[in-house]
Design a protein around this motif. Structure first.
Motif, PDB file in Angstrom:
ATOM      1  N   ALA A 170       0.854  -1.196   0.000  1.00  0.00           N
ATOM      2  CA  ALA A 170       0.000   0.000   0.000  1.00  0.00           C
ATOM      3  C   ALA A 170       0.887   1.244   0.000  1.00  0.00           C
ATOM      4  O   ALA A 170       2.019   1.202   0.496  1.00  0.00           O
ATOM      5  N   PRO A 171       0.419   2.363  -0.561  1.00  0.00           N
ATOM      6  CA  PRO A 171       1.248   3.580  -0.674  1.00  0.00           C
ATOM      7  C   PRO A 171       1.830   4.075   0.645  1.00  0.00           C
ATOM      8  O   PRO A 171       2.915   4.640   0.663  1.00  0.00           O
ATOM      9  N   ASN A 172       1.118   3.870   1.738  1.00  0.00           N
ATOM     10  CA  ASN A 172       1.600   4.370   3.034  1.00  0.00           C
ATOM     11  C   ASN A 172       2.273   3.283   3.876  1.00  0.00           C
ATOM     12  O   ASN A 172       2.473   3.462   5.078  1.00  0.00           O
ATOM     13  N   HIS A 173       2.611   2.164   3.252  1.00  0.00           N
ATOM     14  CA  HIS A 173       3.328   1.104   3.970  1.00  0.00           C
ATOM     15  C   HIS A 173       4.760   1.572   4.247  1.00  0.00           C
ATOM     16  O   HIS A 173       5.379   2.224   3.393  1.00  0.00           O
ATOM     17  N   PRO A 174       5.315   1.266   5.423  1.00  0.00           N
ATOM     18  CA  PRO A 174       6.676   1.716   5.766  1.00  0.00           C
ATOM     19  C   PRO A 174       7.739   1.334   4.736  1.00  0.00           C
ATOM     20  O   PRO A 174       8.694   2.100   4.519  1.00  0.00           O
TER      21      PRO A 174
ATOM     22  N   VAL B  92       2.024   0.313  -4.655  1.00  0.00           N
ATOM     23  CA  VAL B  92       3.354   0.795  -5.007  1.00  0.00           C
ATOM     24  C   VAL B  92       4.273  -0.398  -5.204  1.00  0.00           C
ATOM     25  O   VAL B  92       4.303  -1.317  -4.383  1.00  0.00           O
ATOM     26  N   ALA B  93       5.018  -0.389  -6.324  1.00  0.00           N
ATOM     27  CA  ALA B  93       6.012  -1.427  -6.563  1.00  0.00           C
ATOM     28  C   ALA B  93       7.263  -1.100  -5.759  1.00  0.00           C
ATOM     29  O   ALA B  93       7.865  -0.035  -5.932  1.00  0.00           O
ATOM     30  N   LEU B  94       7.635  -2.008  -4.860  1.00  0.00           N
ATOM     31  CA  LEU B  94       8.814  -1.791  -4.027  1.00  0.00           C
ATOM     32  C   LEU B  94      10.086  -2.043  -4.826  1.00  0.00           C
ATOM     33  O   LEU B  94      10.096  -2.852  -5.766  1.00  0.00           O
TER      34      LEU B  94
ATOM     35  N   VAL C 242      -3.670  -6.176   0.546  1.00  0.00           N
ATOM     36  CA  VAL C 242      -2.472  -5.338   0.494  1.00  0.00           C
ATOM     37  C   VAL C 242      -2.853  -3.865   0.508  1.00  0.00           C
ATOM     38  O   VAL C 242      -2.212  -3.051   1.186  1.00  0.00           O
ATOM     39  N   LYS C 243      -3.887  -3.490  -0.216  1.00  0.00           N
ATOM     40  CA  LYS C 243      -4.347  -2.094  -0.212  1.00  0.00           C
ATOM     41  C   LYS C 243      -4.743  -1.650   1.194  1.00  0.00           C
ATOM     42  O   LYS C 243      -4.598  -0.476   1.551  1.00  0.00           O
ATOM     43  N   SER C 244      -5.241  -2.605   1.987  1.00  0.00           N
ATOM     44  CA  SER C 244      -5.682  -2.297   3.348  1.00  0.00           C
ATOM     45  C   SER C 244      -4.553  -2.415   4.364  1.00  0.00           C
ATOM     46  O   SER C 244      -4.813  -2.443   5.572  1.00  0.00           O
TER      47      SER C 244
END
Length: 298
Positions: free
Chosen positions: A173-177, A258-260, A234-236
């Motif tokens: 997710a976009p706000n994942h660390p 987001v692709a890491l 994953v989005k959640s």
């Protein structure tokens, strides 16, 4: 007078090969009651019993073994006669395909739709899964063609054709660390929740073996049956996952995932179309392979 239906014999042969009424129903696209009815009609015609159970194991009776020998010959002659009399002009008959979910959803939907439109007399049956699921079915000749998502197909009894390279991406997710890191290394997965498919794909196996070799222990691994559900998890922020780029491209472009920047072991794979080397390629099979080449191979 004994009247045989080819479809009943094919059902009988599939049960013998798979050892299960329920798996046969799933593969052939029948209800389990239909499969049971096919066998009951055969047994009524011959006034005998073809299967018996020992505990959970399904066994052929002596009459069942004798019928299987004839059933193989009858079905082969039926297919040969059908193709000879049709002069190989129009594909008819059945086609059983094994396809990974991502390949089916993001590559083959239009191809399958076109195939059904072009060849309405072909009975098309699909089974979703992975290469390890399909190998046994191809070898038992209860599946005609399968798609493998693997780095390379090394089985000597299969004929495989490379179709395209398949990038695998790790997404969050976009706000994942982990999205704040310029490079995500294997040690960064310590304590993370990984969300995988419940059928072990080639790239998933590669990552899990790499984690074990690197002595990295995730917090937990969630196994989910469908790619759509995995993406929702994953989005959640319920974890991160690895999936074919084709399966998450839309969500990445929309900013939902987001692709890491994964810096660990190479997870990329390839897509192959595969059949057994001894498989007789009927007109429906050849027409399907030809359409795949024309529509999907550059």
């Amino acid at each position: 007078m004994i009247i045989l239906e080819i479809r009943q014999l094919k059902t009988f042969m599939s049960i013998v090969k798979l050892g299960s009424f329920s798996q046969t129903a799933q593969l052939l696209g029948y209800t389990q009651s239909t499969v049971t009815t096919h066998i009951q009609l055969l047994e009524k015609e011959f006034n005998t019993v073809f299967f018996e159970r020992f505990g959970h194991q399904l066994m052929l009776t002596t009459d069942g073994e004798r019928l299987y020998e004839y059933a193989e010959q009858i079905t082969k002659l039926s297919e040969a006669a059908k193709n000879e009399l049709d002069h190989f002009d129009i594909p008819k008959g059945s086609l059983i395909l094994g396809i990974p979910e991502s390949v089916c959803m993001y590559y083959l939907t239009d191809v399958l739709k076109e195939y059904v439109s072009l060849y309405p007399d072909v009975e098309l049956k699909l089974r979703l899964g992975i290469g390890s699921d399909f190998r046994n079915l191809l070898r038992k000749n209860v599946m005609d063609v399968a798609f493998f998502l693997e780095k390379k197909v090394k089985d000597r009894d299969f004929i495989s054709e490379f179709l395209w390279a398949e990038p695998i991406v790790m997404v969050a997710a976009p706000n994942h660390p982990l999205t704040k890191l310029k490079r995500v290394k294997v040690q960064d997965l310590t304590g993370q929740i990984l969300v995988f498919t419940d059928s072990i794909s080639h790239y998933q196996t590669v990552l899990e073996e790499y984690l074990e070799k690197s002595s990295i222990t995730p917090r937990t691994i969630l196994e989910i049956g469908q790619i759509y559900t995995i993406k929702q998890f994953v989005k959640s922020q319920l974890g991160i996952t690895i999936l074919p780029l084709a399966a998450v491209k839309t969500e990445i472009e929309a900013g939902e995932l987001v692709a890491l920047s994964w810096q660990g072991i190479d997870l990329d794979t390839n897509t192959y179309i595969v059949h057994h080397k001894d498989k007789w390629l009927s007109l429906p099979i050849r027409a399907f392979i030809k359409l795949v080449r024309e529509r999907l191979v550059e």
